[in-house]
Design a protein around this motif. Sequence first.
Motif, PDB file in Angstrom:
ATOM      1  N   ASP A 168      -4.175  -1.857  16.154  1.00  0.00           N
ATOM      2  CA  ASP A 168      -5.041  -0.836  16.741  1.00  0.00           C
ATOM      3  C   ASP A 168      -4.634  -0.664  18.199  1.00  0.00           C
ATOM      4  O   ASP A 168      -4.469  -1.630  18.939  1.00  0.00           O
ATOM      5  CB  ASP A 168      -6.506  -1.274  16.655  1.00  0.00           C
ATOM      6  CG  ASP A 168      -7.475  -0.136  16.950  1.00  0.00           C
ATOM      7  OD1 ASP A 168      -7.094   0.775  17.708  1.00  0.00           O
ATOM      8  OD2 ASP A 168      -8.592  -0.177  16.430  1.00  0.00           O
ATOM      9  N   ARG A 227      -2.291  -3.259  10.471  1.00  0.00           N
ATOM     10  CA  ARG A 227      -2.011  -2.176  11.408  1.00  0.00           C
ATOM     11  C   ARG A 227      -2.591  -2.506  12.773  1.00  0.00           C
ATOM     12  O   ARG A 227      -3.778  -2.804  12.896  1.00  0.00           O
ATOM     13  CB  ARG A 227      -2.586  -0.856  10.896  1.00  0.00           C
ATOM     14  CG  ARG A 227      -2.348   0.312  11.860  1.00  0.00           C
ATOM     15  CD  ARG A 227      -2.719   1.642  11.246  1.00  0.00           C
ATOM     16  NE  ARG A 227      -1.806   2.013  10.182  1.00  0.00           N
ATOM     17  CZ  ARG A 227      -0.589   2.536  10.391  1.00  0.00           C
ATOM     18  NH1 ARG A 227      -0.147   2.723  11.630  1.00  0.00           N
ATOM     19  NH2 ARG A 227       0.181   2.856   9.376  1.00  0.00           N
ATOM     20  N   HIS A 255       2.104  -4.082  12.158  1.00  0.00           N
ATOM     21  CA  HIS A 255       2.929  -2.862  12.191  1.00  0.00           C
ATOM     22  C   HIS A 255       2.125  -1.773  12.880  1.00  0.00           C
ATOM     23  O   HIS A 255       0.909  -1.868  13.037  1.00  0.00           O
ATOM     24  CB  HIS A 255       3.333  -2.434  10.778  1.00  0.00           C
ATOM     25  CG  HIS A 255       2.163  -2.128   9.861  1.00  0.00           C
ATOM     26  ND1 HIS A 255       1.606  -0.878   9.779  1.00  0.00           N
ATOM     27  CD2 HIS A 255       1.448  -2.922   9.032  1.00  0.00           C
ATOM     28  CE1 HIS A 255       0.598  -0.908   8.916  1.00  0.00           C
ATOM     29  NE2 HIS A 255       0.473  -2.128   8.458  1.00  0.00           N
ATOM     30  N   HIS A 298       0.915  -3.541  -6.192  1.00  0.00           N
ATOM     31  CA  HIS A 298       0.133  -2.406  -5.703  1.00  0.00           C
ATOM     32  C   HIS A 298      -1.063  -2.219  -6.621  1.00  0.00           C
ATOM     33  O   HIS A 298      -0.933  -2.222  -7.845  1.00  0.00           O
ATOM     34  CB  HIS A 298       0.964  -1.121  -5.680  1.00  0.00           C
ATOM     35  CG  HIS A 298       0.145   0.104  -5.378  1.00  0.00           C
ATOM     36  ND1 HIS A 298      -0.337   0.375  -4.119  1.00  0.00           N
ATOM     37  CD2 HIS A 298      -0.309   1.110  -6.178  1.00  0.00           C
ATOM     38  CE1 HIS A 298      -1.040   1.502  -4.152  1.00  0.00           C
ATOM     39  NE2 HIS A 298      -1.032   1.963  -5.384  1.00  0.00           N
ATOM     40  N   ASP A 305       0.873  -1.168   0.000  1.00  0.00           N
ATOM     41  CA  ASP A 305       0.000   0.000   0.000  1.00  0.00           C
ATOM     42  C   ASP A 305       0.914   1.224   0.000  1.00  0.00           C
ATOM     43  O   ASP A 305       1.533   1.546   1.014  1.00  0.00           O
ATOM     44  CB  ASP A 305      -0.900  -0.019   1.235  1.00  0.00           C
ATOM     45  CG  ASP A 305      -1.819   1.190   1.301  1.00  0.00           C
ATOM     46  OD1 ASP A 305      -1.783   2.033   0.374  1.00  0.00           O
ATOM     47  OD2 ASP A 305      -2.580   1.296   2.283  1.00  0.00           O
ATOM     48  N   ALA A 309       0.342   4.220   0.089  1.00  0.00           N
ATOM     49  CA  ALA A 309      -0.058   5.270   1.017  1.00  0.00           C
ATOM     50  C   ALA A 309       0.382   4.956   2.438  1.00  0.00           C
ATOM     51  O   ALA A 309       0.358   5.830   3.309  1.00  0.00           O
ATOM     52  CB  ALA A 309      -1.575   5.459   0.969  1.00  0.00           C
ATOM     53  N   ASP A 310       0.784   3.701   2.668  1.00  0.00           N
ATOM     54  CA  ASP A 310       1.158   3.291   4.023  1.00  0.00           C
ATOM     55  C   ASP A 310       2.165   2.152   3.939  1.00  0.00           C
ATOM     56  O   ASP A 310       1.978   1.088   4.525  1.00  0.00           O
ATOM     57  CB  ASP A 310      -0.103   2.850   4.797  1.00  0.00           C
ATOM     58  CG  ASP A 310       0.180   2.617   6.270  1.00  0.00           C
ATOM     59  OD1 ASP A 310       1.150   3.190   6.788  1.00  0.00           O
ATOM     60  OD2 ASP A 310      -0.568   1.836   6.895  1.00  0.00           O
ATOM     61  N   ALA A 311       3.236   2.338   3.178  1.00  0.00           N
ATOM     62  CA  ALA A 311       4.246   1.299   3.006  1.00  0.00           C
ATOM     63  C   ALA A 311       5.037   1.129   4.302  1.00  0.00           C
ATOM     64  O   ALA A 311       5.598   2.096   4.820  1.00  0.00           O
ATOM     65  CB  ALA A 311       5.180   1.648   1.853  1.00  0.00           C
ATOM     66  N   CYS A 312       5.082  -0.088   4.828  1.00  0.00           N
ATOM     67  CA  CYS A 312       5.666  -0.324   6.144  1.00  0.00           C
ATOM     68  C   CYS A 312       6.918  -1.181   6.038  1.00  0.00           C
ATOM     69  O   CYS A 312       6.913  -2.224   5.374  1.00  0.00           O
ATOM     70  CB  CYS A 312       4.646  -1.011   7.054  1.00  0.00           C
ATOM     71  SG  CYS A 312       3.171  -0.022   7.303  1.00  0.00           S
ATOM     72  N   ASP A 313       7.971  -0.747   6.705  1.00  0.00           N
ATOM     73  CA  ASP A 313       9.236  -1.453   6.638  1.00  0.00           C
ATOM     74  C   ASP A 313       9.118  -2.888   7.141  1.00  0.00           C
ATOM     75  O   ASP A 313       9.748  -3.800   6.589  1.00  0.00           O
ATOM     76  CB  ASP A 313      10.292  -0.713   7.465  1.00  0.00           C
ATOM     77  CG  ASP A 313      10.721   0.590   6.819  1.00  0.00           C
ATOM     78  OD1 ASP A 313      10.378   0.814   5.640  1.00  0.00           O
ATOM     79  OD2 ASP A 313      11.400   1.395   7.496  1.00  0.00           O
TER      80      ASP A 313
END
Length: 299
Positions: free
Chosen positions: A270, A268, A298, A193, A166, A168-172
């Motif tokens: 919460d 993600r 993440h 993507h 994503d 818009a929210d690329a996470c390592d």
Amino acid sequence: MLLPVVAGVDGSAESLAAAAWAAREARRRGQWLHLVHVWDRHPRQEHEMTGAAQRHLARRALRQAEERVRVECPDVRISDEQMEGPATAVLSKAADQADMIVLGSRGLSGFTGFLVGSVALGVVAKATRPVVLVRAGEVGSDEHVPTDDGDTSTDTGYRDVVLAVDLADACDEVIEFAFEAALLRHARLRAVHAWHAPGPLGLGAGDIGLVDDPWRGEEWLGFLKAVLQPWREKYPDVEVLETVVEDKPTTALVRASTGAGLLVVGHRLDERPVGPRTGPVTHAAIHHVGCPVAVVPHV
């Protein structure tokens, strides 16, 4: 300290497949395998015989899983443990103390994918370490490409690892897990993507939709390559194929995962989770993708 790969087992076909997958992953990573069986005593079942029966079933489930593992990975170091309590809470805690946790999902027929139970969904939603879901029937040769005559074999190369990105929210954490999985397998990494052209109602005040779709696709591909470039440099031995598609992310992932050996998606965490919640893309992946799915949390 080297953390184990944990597999939750209950004697079911899907948990045995999960234990075998976890053993193969532990061997690839040079780690040990920890088998966990959880049983929950009902408040009204305090009779001593009930506890004895549950312990007997736990020992049998662990023994079955160990026998399955020994057939496929005789050299992997194994430990096991019986634990009591609500399964979701206990397995989530076990996951937090592991490199990853592997759970089974009840496979449906054909392309319909996973029928995921509440325990697996709860662990995915709460665990702070990667959770891998494996369907019943998964065997070692499923991770490998077929032979030239179409037969299954563990002597061929590994199938692609697919990474959902994503932009818009690329996470390592998610990207690194996928690159590491591809490196361990000497497999190609396919980063996917999905983008969707905004309609007139999707444009903000003052926005003008001037970019034609082909150019927009090229622009997204450029963004994707830029995001992955540092990881290409860190993992020079991993072959990477970037793909952008104009489609819904859920649909694109299901299609991209056809024929893959592993799908990697993010989740993600919460800060105040309410129930077994996952995002729509992760939810679709773990329900409808046929290959094992790694859900990487993440913040």
